[in-house]
Design a protein around this motif. Structure first.
Motif, short mmCIF file in Angstrom:
data_model
loop_
_atom_site.label_atom_id
_atom_site.label_comp_id
_atom_site.label_asym_id
_atom_site.label_seq_id
_atom_site.Cartn_x
_atom_site.Cartn_y
_atom_site.Cartn_z
N SER A 10 -20.39 39.22 32.17
CA SER A 10 -19.02 39.65 31.94
C SER A 10 -18.87 40.52 30.71
O SER A 10 -17.78 40.94 30.37
CB SER A 10 -18.11 38.42 31.74
N ARG A 46 -16.35 36.68 37.54
CA ARG A 46 -17.20 37.29 36.51
C ARG A 46 -16.61 37.06 35.12
O ARG A 46 -17.34 36.76 34.18
CB ARG A 46 -17.31 38.79 36.80
N GLU A 47 -15.28 37.18 35.02
CA GLU A 47 -14.63 36.95 33.74
C GLU A 47 -14.70 35.48 33.33
O GLU A 47 -14.85 35.16 32.15
CB GLU A 47 -13.17 37.40 33.82
N ALA A 92 -9.83 45.12 37.10
CA ALA A 92 -9.95 45.26 38.55
C ALA A 92 -8.59 45.58 39.19
O ALA A 92 -8.52 46.37 40.14
CB ALA A 92 -10.51 43.97 39.15
N THR A 140 -14.54 38.23 42.64
CA THR A 140 -15.57 39.07 42.01
C THR A 140 -15.29 39.21 40.51
O THR A 140 -15.95 38.59 39.68
CB THR A 140 -15.62 40.45 42.68
N ALA A 141 -14.30 40.04 40.16
CA ALA A 141 -14.00 40.25 38.75
C ALA A 141 -13.49 38.97 38.08
O ALA A 141 -13.80 38.70 36.92
CB ALA A 141 -12.97 41.37 38.61
N ALA A 193 -15.65 46.04 37.72
CA ALA A 193 -14.69 45.68 36.68
C ALA A 193 -15.19 44.45 35.94
O ALA A 193 -15.76 43.53 36.53
CB ALA A 193 -13.32 45.41 37.28
N LYS A 194 -14.97 44.44 34.63
CA LYS A 194 -15.43 43.32 33.82
C LYS A 194 -14.38 42.24 33.63
O LYS A 194 -14.68 41.18 33.09
CB LYS A 194 -15.88 43.82 32.45
N SER A 195 -13.14 42.53 34.06
CA SER A 195 -12.07 41.55 33.90
C SER A 195 -11.10 41.66 35.07
O SER A 195 -11.11 42.65 35.81
CB SER A 195 -11.32 41.77 32.59
N TYR A 196 -10.29 40.64 35.20
CA TYR A 196 -9.30 40.60 36.28
C TYR A 196 -8.32 41.76 36.15
O TYR A 196 -8.00 42.43 37.13
CB TYR A 196 -8.57 39.26 36.22
N ALA A 215 -14.01 46.04 42.70
CA ALA A 215 -13.84 44.92 41.77
C ALA A 215 -15.16 44.53 41.11
O ALA A 215 -15.16 43.98 39.99
CB ALA A 215 -13.25 43.73 42.50
#
Length: 391
Positions: A390, A210-211, A305, A206-207, A299-302, A296
């Motif tokens: 992202s 997305r990133e 998250a 997910t995150a 969240a916009k980044s690993y 997650a």
């Protein structure tokens, strides 16, 4: 279902190539808990048992004032050691578990038939000293009872006069229930294993995507979003399930190395225990996987998250903390509360209590209902166009 299966196989195949995910889900998560738990319990129990079997060495101050007392204690495994200059400091600094101090007027009081006093110096905040202190107390208590009876006999009185009430203790604890009390934290390890087994996969699917901006082309395909979500969720659940199975088997194998029998306990972690644990835990696999994916998704980044899910990890610990801090009587309604029901159910199994299919079914049904609700909420979030962005 073809789309869901395609997404599922793709995610499983790709994450099996990721060493970090594989090591966390299939090695560190499921095996680290049983190994560390069993190592600690084995070390603690073995040390206590070895100390109980060996003569106890205690520094004695004023041993010359009560030679008969020292001789009687020697017969019970007491080994007097040279006195220490500052007994209080020796106990505080853990140079001695306990110090016995006999005052100079001990013999005078004894000859006059008065109460003679001795001092036991120890630090009750030092957990490692409990066994030594209890042993010395029991030795002194046995000596006091024997000498008290001898004084009565010398005066022509029956020792039974000093025991107006006889206490017949009947401890209802079974060997297995004592083991259940000692290993009460084990259910939390199973929940934690499920959480760790799917956490990195949920973040990456997910995150992480997305990133990396790989969700947008995936969502651009003319397929329903819920099918994509279901494929990803299935992949997370498979990793969590495998992690849980490895953990249950690991506890069953490692549990054989715990000297429970020497403590008068019975620890049954065999196939029957494993099957019932898996049945109760199955809904939590879906529930925690959906929760992880849902968190997650915001969240916009690993890394972000990871922060969110680290906080979420505290939620499964709440039932364990509650049951360890409060003496709660088990009731049937508890099995209908997700997380709490699993904690209570596994604890009952460890204690050898009655756990029928009704209680297992309540755990399964309540957890499954909540898991479906959370999964539907997460599927709704997957419909949002902002999920693929992202920034």
């Amino acid at each position: 279902m073809k789309t869901t299966l395609t997404v599922f196989l793709k995610e499983v195949r790709e994450n099996l190539r990721d060493k970090r995910t594989v090591m966390s889900a299939l090695l560190y998560g499921p095996l680290l808990g049983p190994v560390i738990f069993v190592m600690i319990m084995h070390t603690v129990l073995t040390r206590e048992l070895d100390k109980a079997d060996q003569p106890i060495k205690v520094p004695v101050i004023g041993a010359q004032y009560a030679p008969n007392l020292i001789d009687a204690l020697r017969q019970q495994g007491f080994v007097p050691q040279p006195p220490v200059a500052d007994p209080e400091a020796a106990v505080r600094n853990q140079d001695a578990d306990i110090v016995l101090r006999i005052p100079e007027d001990f013999g005078k009081a004894w000859r006059q038939g008065e109460t003679s006093q001795v001092e036991l110096i120890y630090d009750s905040s030092q957990r490692d000293t409990d066994g030594s202190v209890d042993r010395v107390k029991r030795m002194l208590d046995a000596y006091v009872r024997h000498q008290g009876a001898m004084r009565l006999v010398a005066r022509g009185l029956s020792p039974a006069m000093m025991v107006p009430v006889s206490i017949d203790e009947r401890d209802q604890a079974t060997p297995q229930s004592r083991a259940g009390q000692l290993f009460a934290m084990m259910p939390y390890f199973f929940v934690l294993t499920i959480f760790m087994g799917g956490m990195y996969l949920a973040i990456d699917l997910t995150a992480g995507e997305r990133e990396r901006q790989s969700l947008e082309p995936l969502f651009a395909n003319p397929v329903p979003r819920w099918k994509v979500f279901l494929g990803k969720l299935s992949a997370i659940c498979v990793f969590s399930l495998v992690s849980l199975v490895i953990s249950v088997i690991g506890f069953g194998i490692c549990g054989r190395f715990i000297p429970a029998e020497r403590m008068g306990m019975v620890l049954d972690l065999g196939p029957s225990f494993a099957v019932r644990v898996l049945l109760m835990m199955l809904p939590l696999i879906i529930l925690l996987a959906s929760l992880q994916t849902l968190v997650a998704a915001f969240a916009k980044s690993y890394r972000e998250a990871q922060t969110y899910l680290s906080v979420l990890m505290l939620v499964p610990a709440l039932p364990s903390i509650l049951l360890s801090a409060m003496p709660i009587k088990v009731a049937n309604w508890m099995y209908a509360v997700p997380l709490l029901g699993q904690q209570v159910g596994i604890t009952q199994l460890l204690r050898g209590g009655e756990l029928g299919m009704q209680q297992i079914a309540m755990c399964f049904a309540s957890g499954l209902v909540l898991a479906i609700v959370v999964a539907l909420i997460t599927a709704h979030v997957y419909r949002s166009e902002r999920l693929a962005i992202s920034v």
